[in-house]
Write a protein that holds these residues in place. Structure first.
Motif, PDB file in Angstrom:
ATOM      1  N   SER A  79      41.471  45.809  31.366  1.00 50.04           N
ATOM      2  CA  SER A  79      41.586  44.351  31.314  1.00 50.04           C
ATOM      3  C   SER A  79      42.656  43.850  32.289  1.00 50.04           C
ATOM      4  CB  SER A  79      41.936  43.895  29.890  1.00 50.04           C
ATOM      5  OG  SER A  79      43.291  44.196  29.603  1.00 50.04           O
ATOM      6  N   ASN A  87      41.323  35.523  27.710  1.00 47.81           N
ATOM      7  CA  ASN A  87      40.207  36.422  28.054  1.00 47.81           C
ATOM      8  C   ASN A  87      40.271  37.712  27.260  1.00 47.81           C
ATOM      9  OD1 ASN A  87      39.249  34.564  29.867  1.00 47.81           O
ATOM     10  ND2 ASN A  87      40.006  35.618  31.676  1.00 47.81           N
ATOM     11  N   HIS A 107      44.717  35.119  31.169  1.00 49.42           N
ATOM     12  CA  HIS A 107      44.605  36.544  30.855  1.00 49.42           C
ATOM     13  C   HIS A 107      44.561  36.818  29.361  1.00 49.42           C
ATOM     14  CE1 HIS A 107      45.357  37.203  35.042  1.00 49.42           C
ATOM     15  NE2 HIS A 107      46.514  36.583  34.960  1.00 49.42           N
ATOM     16  N   GLU A 147      39.249  36.779  23.711  1.00 52.53           N
ATOM     17  CA  GLU A 147      37.820  36.452  23.655  1.00 52.53           C
ATOM     18  C   GLU A 147      36.955  37.704  23.758  1.00 52.53           C
ATOM     19  OE1 GLU A 147      34.674  34.172  26.521  1.00 52.53           O
ATOM     20  OE2 GLU A 147      36.580  33.169  26.143  1.00 52.53           O
ATOM     21  N   CYS A 148      37.339  38.618  24.623  1.00 52.21           N
ATOM     22  CA  CYS A 148      36.575  39.862  24.820  1.00 52.21           C
ATOM     23  C   CYS A 148      37.016  40.956  23.852  1.00 52.21           C
ATOM     24  CB  CYS A 148      36.746  40.360  26.250  1.00 52.21           C
ATOM     25  SG  CYS A 148      36.162  39.199  27.491  1.00 52.21           S
ATOM     26  N   PRO A 161      42.465  33.476  35.914  1.00 48.82           N
ATOM     27  CA  PRO A 161      42.116  32.838  34.640  1.00 48.82           C
ATOM     28  C   PRO A 161      43.173  33.159  33.584  1.00 48.82           C
ATOM     29  CG  PRO A 161      40.854  34.849  34.950  1.00 48.82           C
ATOM     30  CD  PRO A 161      41.641  34.630  36.223  1.00 48.82           C
TER      31      PRO A 161
END
Length: 187
Positions: free
Chosen positions: A88, A77, A74, A80-81, A72
């Motif tokens: 990670s 993500n 990287h 977003e997180c 996905p």
């Protein structure tokens, strides 16, 4: 194709302050080694850093896709997180290959394993090579990603299909020590 992405136009070089002027040094003890201080303006550095993080980190050939298949986004993500920490996927990213893909096990480039090579990256490498009187035909790049406490071990860049063209190395981010050796580890 990466060469036609919306971020394909790097900023033009703005006038530089006296302290930011380009300086070129030829290192006579190492044939062909040149160092260009301030090779890229701050705006150009930010452009390429952003492109590496947002685009090159998601190209088809990375250390993560090599191990786990298609990955996905990287960076998205991590944003977003709100997490780019040691757990990670983005933190675990170490390299991405553009153009001809480098085979880390066999230490060679395969002619039949190739992705698009960004035209503006080739143009930047060509401009830097011309700055020291050389020509380059860029067909491959390895974009390395280092965490703050990361480093690259000693190695030899000898897998290129032809040694007729120079290797152009551009470092962005934190200050670092660049070491260059000789024919043996004794140097």
């Amino acid at each position: 194709s990466s060469s036609s992405s919306s971020s394909s136009a790097p900023p033009s070089s703005a006038p530089r302050k006296k302290d930011d002027a380009q300086q070129v040094w030829r290192i006579p003890e190492v044939e062909g080694l040149y160092i260009i201080k301030n090779a890229l303006s701050l705006q150009e550095q930010l452009f390429w850093a952003k492109r590496a993080i947002k685009e090159f980190s998601n190209c088809a050939h990375t250390n993560l896709s090599n191990l786990h298949g298609t990955q996905p986004d990287h960076w998205a993500n991590a944003v977003e997180c709100n997490d780019a920490g040691k757990d990670s996927e983005f933190y675990k990213l170490r390299w991405a290959s553009l153009g001809y893909h480098y085979d880390w096990t066999q230490r060679l480039y395969h002619k039949n394993e190739k992705s698009d090579f960004p035209e503006n990256l080739a143009s930047m490498a060509d401009a830097l090579a011309r700055r020291v009187g050389l020509k380059v035909k860029s067909e491959a790049a390895i974009v390395n990603f280092y965490p703050y406490d990361g480093s690259m071990g000693g190695h030899v860049d000898d897998a290129e299909m032809t040694l007729d063209y120079p290797i152009v190395s551009v470092s962005l981010g934190c200050a670092a020590v660049f070491l260059i050796g000789g024919e043996s580890k004794d140097v």
